[in-house]
Write a protein that holds these residues in place. Sequence first.
Motif, PDB file in Angstrom:
ATOM      1  N   ILE A  81       0.683  -1.089  -0.084  1.00 44.61           N
ATOM      2  CA  ILE A  81      -0.025   0.090   0.154  1.00 44.61           C
ATOM      3  C   ILE A  81       0.844   1.093  -0.016  1.00 44.61           C
ATOM      4  O   ILE A  81       0.478   2.441  -0.588  1.00 44.61           O
ATOM      5  CB  ILE A  81      -0.685  -0.002   1.117  1.00 44.61           C
ATOM      6  CG1 ILE A  81      -1.902  -1.250   1.093  1.00 44.61           C
ATOM      7  CG2 ILE A  81      -1.626   1.318   1.259  1.00 44.61           C
ATOM      8  CD1 ILE A  81      -2.569  -1.337  -0.178  1.00 44.61           C
ATOM      9  N   THR A  92      -7.821   6.124  -2.436  1.00 50.06           N
ATOM     10  CA  THR A  92      -7.983   4.714  -1.856  1.00 50.06           C
ATOM     11  C   THR A  92      -6.535   4.379  -0.952  1.00 50.06           C
ATOM     12  O   THR A  92      -6.655   3.833   0.283  1.00 50.06           O
ATOM     13  CB  THR A  92      -7.977   3.625  -2.838  1.00 50.06           C
ATOM     14  OG1 THR A  92      -9.199   4.135  -3.433  1.00 50.06           O
ATOM     15  CG2 THR A  92      -7.871   2.215  -2.502  1.00 50.06           C
ATOM     16  N   ILE A  96      -6.521   3.859   3.101  1.00 50.59           N
ATOM     17  CA  ILE A  96      -6.112   2.561   3.692  1.00 50.59           C
ATOM     18  C   ILE A  96      -4.909   2.727   4.896  1.00 50.59           C
ATOM     19  O   ILE A  96      -5.006   2.105   5.631  1.00 50.59           O
ATOM     20  CB  ILE A  96      -5.688   1.341   2.713  1.00 50.59           C
ATOM     21  CG1 ILE A  96      -7.129   0.955   1.846  1.00 50.59           C
ATOM     22  CG2 ILE A  96      -4.987   0.254   3.263  1.00 50.59           C
ATOM     23  CD1 ILE A  96      -6.687   0.183   0.732  1.00 50.59           C
ATOM     24  N   ALA A 157     -11.412   1.456   2.769  1.00 50.61           N
ATOM     25  CA  ALA A 157     -10.901   0.667   3.980  1.00 50.61           C
ATOM     26  C   ALA A 157     -11.630  -0.596   4.090  1.00 50.61           C
ATOM     27  O   ALA A 157     -11.137  -1.859   4.260  1.00 50.61           O
ATOM     28  CB  ALA A 157     -10.517   1.307   4.976  1.00 50.61           C
ATOM     29  N   PHE A 160     -11.487  -2.965   1.041  1.00 46.45           N
ATOM     30  CA  PHE A 160     -10.037  -3.555   1.132  1.00 46.45           C
ATOM     31  C   PHE A 160     -10.201  -4.984   2.134  1.00 46.45           C
ATOM     32  O   PHE A 160      -9.712  -5.909   1.839  1.00 46.45           O
ATOM     33  CB  PHE A 160      -9.079  -2.755   1.721  1.00 46.45           C
ATOM     34  CG  PHE A 160      -7.542  -3.328   1.812  1.00 46.45           C
ATOM     35  CD1 PHE A 160      -6.733  -3.395   0.675  1.00 46.45           C
ATOM     36  CD2 PHE A 160      -7.160  -3.809   3.242  1.00 46.45           C
ATOM     37  CE1 PHE A 160      -5.523  -3.901   1.136  1.00 46.45           C
ATOM     38  CE2 PHE A 160      -5.765  -4.435   3.267  1.00 46.45           C
ATOM     39  CZ  PHE A 160      -5.231  -4.479   2.194  1.00 46.45           C
TER      40      PHE A 160
END
Length: 229
Positions: A81, A92, A96, A157, A160
């Motif tokens: 990430i 995004t 995250i 999140a 994810f």
Amino acid sequence: MDGFSIFDSIHIAWLISISLVLIISIYYFRYLSFKQQQLFQRSVFWLLLFLEIAKQIYLIGTAQYSYWSPPLHLCGFGIFIIGWHAYFPNRTTATILYALTLPGAAIALLFPGWTMDPVGGFLHIHSFVFHALLVVYVFVLIFAKQLHTAFRDVWRAALFLAITVPPIYMYNARFQTNFMFLNKPVRGTPLQWLYDAFGASGYLVSLAVVIFLLWIMLYLFPAIRKRRE
């Protein structure tokens, strides 16, 4: 030397050292040019990747490699990430990093799951340095006001987790591992309190509730500060 205990002198010494590095990094980052800041971010990513590769080589070389060895914890995903964000920053990756990577790494430093590793050994040092880098990366961007997050993006999140948790849960069930602490908590941590309070059947549900409450706290305070400004 044997392992250490949570909040003993060794653990506290690490936390103080990491805090000093964090303060210096925040101060240093603010006075860098844009290109230098990009270099800083990408250097953290490559250092994280190098540390993970070194760990894998160490485990193979010492015949310790097992089903527990792949980087399948939340902090392991943090490597990629951060790499994604360092080269292609977007909402995004920012979400995250802020909602998952930062709290995950911070909690890991406060309640480490590597207390049994010999103090001063490779895995001991690796674990503290690795998680410290995750925290440093996110914090320098927050204080430089370069990590733009909003509660309306928290679904990113959540998505994810929706994508990663089911296969990790199945991996854990197949190989008797405990990645992302989905099957059981680390002893002596707040996750243990959830497990003791709600049992094995209610552990994951209570964990999901805690994560949602944590997100509210993470986004509430910046929203209040922004409104006052």
